[in-house]
Scaffold this active site. Structure first.
Site, short mmCIF file in Angstrom:
data_model
loop_
_atom_site.label_atom_id
_atom_site.label_comp_id
_atom_site.label_asym_id
_atom_site.label_seq_id
_atom_site.Cartn_x
_atom_site.Cartn_y
_atom_site.Cartn_z
CB SER A 172 -9.93 12.98 18.03
OG SER A 172 -10.26 12.27 19.20
CB THR A 173 -6.38 16.74 19.61
OG1 THR A 173 -5.55 16.78 18.44
CG2 THR A 173 -5.69 17.50 20.73
CD GLU A 229 -0.74 10.71 13.20
OE1 GLU A 229 -1.27 11.85 13.21
OE2 GLU A 229 -1.10 9.80 12.45
N GLY A 242 -6.75 11.70 22.52
CA GLY A 242 -5.32 11.64 22.83
C GLY A 242 -5.03 12.26 24.20
CD GLU A 286 -8.12 16.70 12.55
OE1 GLU A 286 -8.49 16.25 13.65
OE2 GLU A 286 -7.15 16.25 11.92
CE LYS A 338 -11.07 0.72 19.67
NZ LYS A 338 -12.10 1.26 18.73
CB CYS A 357 -4.14 13.25 10.86
SG CYS A 357 -3.00 12.04 10.22
P1 NDP Z 1 -11.34 9.09 17.97
O1 NDP Z 1 -10.11 9.74 18.48
O2 NDP Z 1 -12.51 9.00 18.87
O3 NDP Z 1 -11.02 7.60 17.47
C1 NDP Z 1 -9.74 7.05 17.28
C2 NDP Z 1 -9.66 5.65 17.91
O4 NDP Z 1 -9.73 5.77 19.34
C3 NDP Z 1 -10.81 4.75 17.53
O5 NDP Z 1 -10.37 3.41 17.49
C4 NDP Z 1 -11.77 4.98 18.68
O6 NDP Z 1 -12.71 3.97 18.81
C5 NDP Z 1 -10.82 5.01 19.84
N1 NDP Z 1 -11.34 5.67 21.04
C6 NDP Z 1 -12.40 6.50 21.15
N2 NDP Z 1 -12.55 6.91 22.43
C7 NDP Z 1 -11.55 6.33 23.14
C8 NDP Z 1 -11.15 6.37 24.51
N3 NDP Z 1 -11.79 7.11 25.41
N4 NDP Z 1 -10.08 5.66 24.90
C9 NDP Z 1 -9.39 4.93 24.00
N5 NDP Z 1 -9.71 4.84 22.68
C10 NDP Z 1 -10.78 5.54 22.25
O7 NDP Z 1 -11.74 9.78 16.63
P2 NDP Z 1 -13.18 9.70 15.95
O8 NDP Z 1 -13.17 8.49 15.15
O9 NDP Z 1 -14.29 9.82 16.91
O10 NDP Z 1 -13.18 11.04 15.11
C11 NDP Z 1 -13.41 12.29 15.75
C12 NDP Z 1 -12.53 13.34 15.17
O11 NDP Z 1 -11.19 13.00 15.41
C13 NDP Z 1 -12.61 13.47 13.68
O12 NDP Z 1 -13.64 14.29 13.30
C14 NDP Z 1 -11.27 14.03 13.35
O13 NDP Z 1 -11.29 15.42 13.51
C15 NDP Z 1 -10.37 13.43 14.37
N6 NDP Z 1 -9.61 12.26 13.90
C16 NDP Z 1 -8.30 12.41 13.67
C17 NDP Z 1 -7.56 11.35 13.20
C18 NDP Z 1 -6.13 11.48 12.92
O14 NDP Z 1 -5.56 10.63 12.25
N7 NDP Z 1 -5.48 12.49 13.42
C19 NDP Z 1 -8.17 10.06 12.89
C20 NDP Z 1 -9.57 9.97 13.22
C21 NDP Z 1 -10.23 11.06 13.70
P3 NDP Z 1 -14.07 4.06 17.96
O15 NDP Z 1 -13.78 4.74 16.69
O16 NDP Z 1 -14.41 2.67 17.76
O17 NDP Z 1 -15.01 4.81 18.82
#
Ligand code: NDP
Length: 493
Positions: free
Chosen positions: A247-248, A268, A251, A399, A195, A302
């Protein structure tokens, strides 16, 4: 674009560059992209589509299918149906497919890099020189393990694949994260449902075309596009393992949803890395490492070095050099080969950065931004430094995931360790010093999955990557990254 804070820097860049835009002719976009299930692109049963844009221009690029629960179920069924045949192949045969993907990525690297930049906003020089070469390198590396699994973990029973892996990836490194997830899973003999993030689905869909051309058996790789709801449906689907990067907060939700289900899980998550500069460090090199640590990929990283810890005697000298260096960063068109800092990935992310930066000002930290011009359209944020940051400030704890550096001082190595570890996260850290003994002393005490010494943001497919505490668990890369896709229960079925 939202109002920006007035820059505090007064100097303008002393170097003018002629524009050197990369052509987008190599990218052929379809108007609409369906879901990639069982080796074919299919209309979503949900009947829903969404528009994906270029964050540097806000122009629409394509319509993309939004997978609903039923679509995810079909994708997981396809992956399940493909497991026996895929697992039954000799490892050397599976390796051929994975090598084929790697070679195709190399051959079409420019097309992938341009598309990655168009859909995500990152500078072309980064997608061209970092994301794509590393993505191909991960497929090459893991292809090499596919026929050696029986020897990879000495002293343990011969491993077997876990089954169907649900993989959820973020928007900051779309192709690289896809490679981190797919390559070890496939080499280990699993089938997958991937996904991609809502804002950056296009390179994953181009990868689906490469997978078709590589003639992977149908159902081995399935790609379901959509937003968080689609990710949630994948977590709840009957898969054997979830691998998540993001995001945490999400996660933690996935951890709760999978608890007690028997599904394996690797997370991660976020980070708030300390980049620590000692007084004996080579300052000019450290400045480059600090700049790369926080402004690479607009800070959407990250493991970004978002907290700079500087030993007091060199604080003034380092700050002057950093401000000078900030003046030379070229912010703007991500397709321009000169660009250092591209577009923020989405309006939502820009608003998050703006809110946290405003909190830094409100809490009393001192902001510095160079006086660079920003494009009229698209999502942009100036490279930003904060001094006078206390450890309790939100900009030192949360973050930001943007081009914002919080600078804190320290006097002794013990104080540096204490401050570096004073975070809920534990993903990465950097140490800058000329003393090898100090590097080792620090590395033993820093609670971070990766510690870089006199460098930052270096990645290699053979090297494990992952975090402690709220940065998640499980490792990606190297043999450590293969292990979560294998079971060692000793049975032969
Ligand atoms: P998310 O954790 O929401 O997104 C990561 C992935 O998870 C995306 O594919 C997202 O889909 C999907 N997702 C979102 N909600 C759910 C859920 N309830 N169940 C399963 N999968 C889900 O991060 P964001 O993109 O919203 O970013 C928010 C914050 O997270 C950022 O500002 C940053 O601080 C942090 N972040 C950290 C990352 C890292 O590598 N550690 C990477 C990205 C973000 P979709 O994006 O399509 O909604």
């Amino acid at each position: 674009m939202a109002d920006q804070i007035e820059p505090t820097g007064t100097e303008t860049a002393t170097w003018e560059y002629a524009r050197a835009p990369e052509s987008t002719d190599i990218v052929r976009l379809d108007d609409r992209y369906g879901l990639f299930i069982n080796g074919e692109f299919a209309e979503p049963k949900s009947g829903r589509w969404f528009t994906t844009i270029n964050p540097a221009t806000e122009e629409p690029l394509a319509e993309v299918a939004e997978a609903g629960t039923e679509d995810v179920a079909v994708a997981v069924e396809a992956a399940r149906a493909a497991t026996d045949a895929w697992q039954g192949l000799p490892g050397s045969e599976r390796a051929k497919y994975v090598f084929r993907i790697a070679r195709q990525l190399q051959e079409r690297a420019r097309e992938f890099a341009v598309l990655e930049t168009m859909n995500g906003g990152k500078p072309i020089k980064e997608s061209r020189d970092v994301d794509l070469p590393l993505a191909a390198a991960h497929f090459f590396y893991y292809a090499g393990w596919a026929d050696k699994l029986a020897y990879a973990f000495p002293g343990r029973p011969t491993p077997r694949p876990v089954g169907v892996a649900g993989q959820i990836i973020p928007w900051n490194f779309p192709m690289l994260m896809a490679a981190w997830k797919l390559a070890p899973a496939l080499a280990a003999g699993n089938t997958v449902v991937l996904k991609p993030a809502e804002t950056t689905p296009l390179t994953a869909l181009l990868l689906a075309q490469v997978i078709q051309e590589a003639e992977l058996p149908p159902g081995v790789v399935n790609i379901v596009t959509g937003a968080g709801e689609t990710g949630g449906a994948l977590v709840d689907a009957p898969v054997d393992k979830i691998a998540f990067t993001g995001s945490t907060e999400v996660g933690k939700a996935i951890r709760r949803a999978t608890a007690g289900t028997g599904k394996r899980l690797t997370l991660e998550l976020g980070g708030k890395a300390a980049n620590i500069v000692f007084e004996d460090a080579p300052l000019d090199q450290a400045v480059e490492g600090v700049i790369n640590g926080i402004f690479f990929n607009q800070g959407h990283v990250c493991c970004a070095g978002s907290r700079l810890l500087v030993q007091e005697p060199v604080f003034d000298a380092l700050l002057t050099k950093l401000k000078d260096r900030l003046q030379t960063l070229r912010v703007g068109d991500p397709l321009d080969k000169n660009t250092d800092v591209g577009a923020i990935n989405s309006r939502a992310q820009l608003e998050k950065i703006e809110e946290l930066v405003a909190s830094g000002i409100d809490e009393g930290a001192e902001i510095y931004q160079p006086a660079c011009d920003l494009p009229e359209r698209g999502f942009w944020f100036r490279p930003t430094l904060f001094t006078g940051v206390s450890q309790s400030h939100r900009i030192a704890q949360e973050e930001i995931f943007g081009p914002v550096l919080s600078i804190i001082t320290f006097r002794t190595p013990e104080e540096a360790v204490e401050k570096a570890n004073n975070t809920p996260y534990g993903l990465s850290a950097g140490v800058w010093t000329e003393k090898g003994s100090r590097i080792l002393w620090m590395a033993q005490r820093l609670r971070a999955g990766v510690v870089w010494a006199n460098t930052f943001n270096r990645f290699d497919p053979t090297s494990p990557f992952g975090g402690y505490k709220e940065s998640g668990f499980g490792r990606e890369g190297g043999l450590h990254g293969l292990e979560p896709y294998l079971t060692f229960d000793g049975s032969t079925s």
